[in-house]
Design an enzyme around this catalytic site. Structure first.
Site: not given
Ligand SMILES: NC(=O)C1=CN([C@@H]2O[C@H](COP(=O)(O)OP(=O)(O)OC[C@H]3O[C@@H](n4cnc5c(N)ncnc54)[C@H](O)[C@@H]3O)[C@@H](O)[C@H]2O)C=CC1
Ligand SMILES: CCCCC/C=C\C=C\C(=O)C/C=C\C/C=C\CCCC(=O)O
Length: 247
Positions: A65, A141
């Site tokens: 992307v 981030y």
């Molecule tokens: N895992 C978490 O705790 C949280 C994640 N998010 C957001 O949700 C979204 C998805 O995260 P996850 O599923 O946890 O990540 P993940 O790492 O498990 O999956 C991400 C996917 O995006 C693809 N990707 C990465 N860079 C890319 C690029 N340049 N072009 C096309 N595809 C690409 C990867 O190949 C992978 O399939 C992200 O935007 C992340 O920031 C938001 C809140 C919490």
């Molecule tokens: C062990 C953690 C390591 C690093 C963090 C990994 C992934 C984080 C992904 C996010 O997108 C951030 C997620 C959550 C933020 C946390 C809490 C939000 C609370 C909001 C509220 O209380 O209003």
């Protein structure tokens, strides 16, 4: 089914949250185009989904992307194959405080260009069918996600004022059990010393499953009253965020 006949595009669809959202969209009747830079994971998921939902309802496009040009070609191919776009899930993202420029580039810059491209295909003014375009949630981030939130709200207002017929919302989950979450601690760079504290916080508030995030996405995708909203999702709390208003 809630999304029968609708066409959805999900970026970062090969795994994690993107995969769960792809699956719930298909279960609810949509056709889904998966975009991901990981060709092996993408093709292997495509094979599974084709068997489950039929090859006429899924499409995989290998695309980074970060390349606006490639993303444009991908959208073109999707429009040719499925005849339009109704739902755009701007999900692809990374967490990398070491390569922080890349974090901004993918999480914010590419998300904005993806949103603009989706709008070209979705806007009623361009012969599109209207629709929605959600998604967001370490300092850089966090900045990338806050930027995306501001962009989402302004785009929703612009869409309303311009009569695009496109809704733009943000889904903001807390920690979700995915690869990004597990690899997060090793990507904190100069903030590595805060990893334990972050892990304790995650344990305290709990960790979401990708299925729970997908359910909330479906809620945003199907509730036509929602535009310019940020839906906060925690294991024990789900609420629309209220922003201060000048009006
Ligand atoms: N895992 C978490 O705790 C949280 C994640 N998010 C957001 O949700 C979204 C998805 O995260 P996850 O599923 O946890 O990540 P993940 O790492 O498990 O999956 C991400 C996917 O995006 C693809 N990707 C990465 N860079 C890319 C690029 N340049 N072009 C096309 N595809 C690409 C990867 O190949 C992978 O399939 C992200 O935007 C992340 O920031 C938001 C809140 C919490
Ligand atoms: C062990 C953690 C390591 C690093 C963090 C990994 C992934 C984080 C992904 C996010 O997108 C951030 C997620 C959550 C933020 C946390 C809490 C939000 C609370 C909001 C509220 O209380 O209003």
């Amino acid at each position: 089914m809630a999304l029968n006949g609708q066409v959805a595009v999900v970026t970062g669809a090969a795994m994690g949250i993107g995969r769960a959202i792809t699956e719930i969209l298909l279960q609810n009747g949509a056709k889904v185009a998966l975009i991901d830079v990981d060709e092996i994971a993408g093709r292997s998921l495509l094979e599974i989904l084709e068997k489950q939902f039929g090859s006429d309802r899924v499409l995989f496009l290998s695309c980074d992307v970060e390349s606006e040009e490639k993303l444009k070609v991908a959208f073109q191919k999707i429009a040719e194959t499925f005849g339009g776009v109704d739902i755009f899930c701007n999900n692809a993202g990374i967490l990398n405080e070491i390569q922080w420029q890349k974090t901004i580039s993918i999480n914010l810059v590419s998300a904005i260009s993806g949103n603009y491209l989706a709008l070209e295909h979705m806007s009623r003014q361009n012969g599109g069918r209207g629709g929605i375009g959600p998604l967001p949630s370490c300092p850089v981030y966090t900045a990338s996600k806050h930027g995306l939130l501001g962009f989402t709200r302004a785009m929703a207002a612009a869409s309303r004022a311009s009569g695009y017929g496109v809704r733009v919302n943000a889904l903001c989950p807390s920690f979700v059990q995915t690869e990004l979450f597990s690899s997060g601690p090793s990507r904190l760079g100069q903030f590595a010393h805060l990893a334990d504290e972050a892990a304790q916080f995650a344990e305290k508030i709990g960790i979401l499953t990708v299925g729970e995030v997908a359910e909330a996405f479906l809620e945003l995708a199907t509730d036509e009253t929602k535009n310019g909203e940020a839906l906060l999702l925690l294991p024990k709390r789900k609420q629309y965020v209220t922003f201060p208003s000048f009006l």
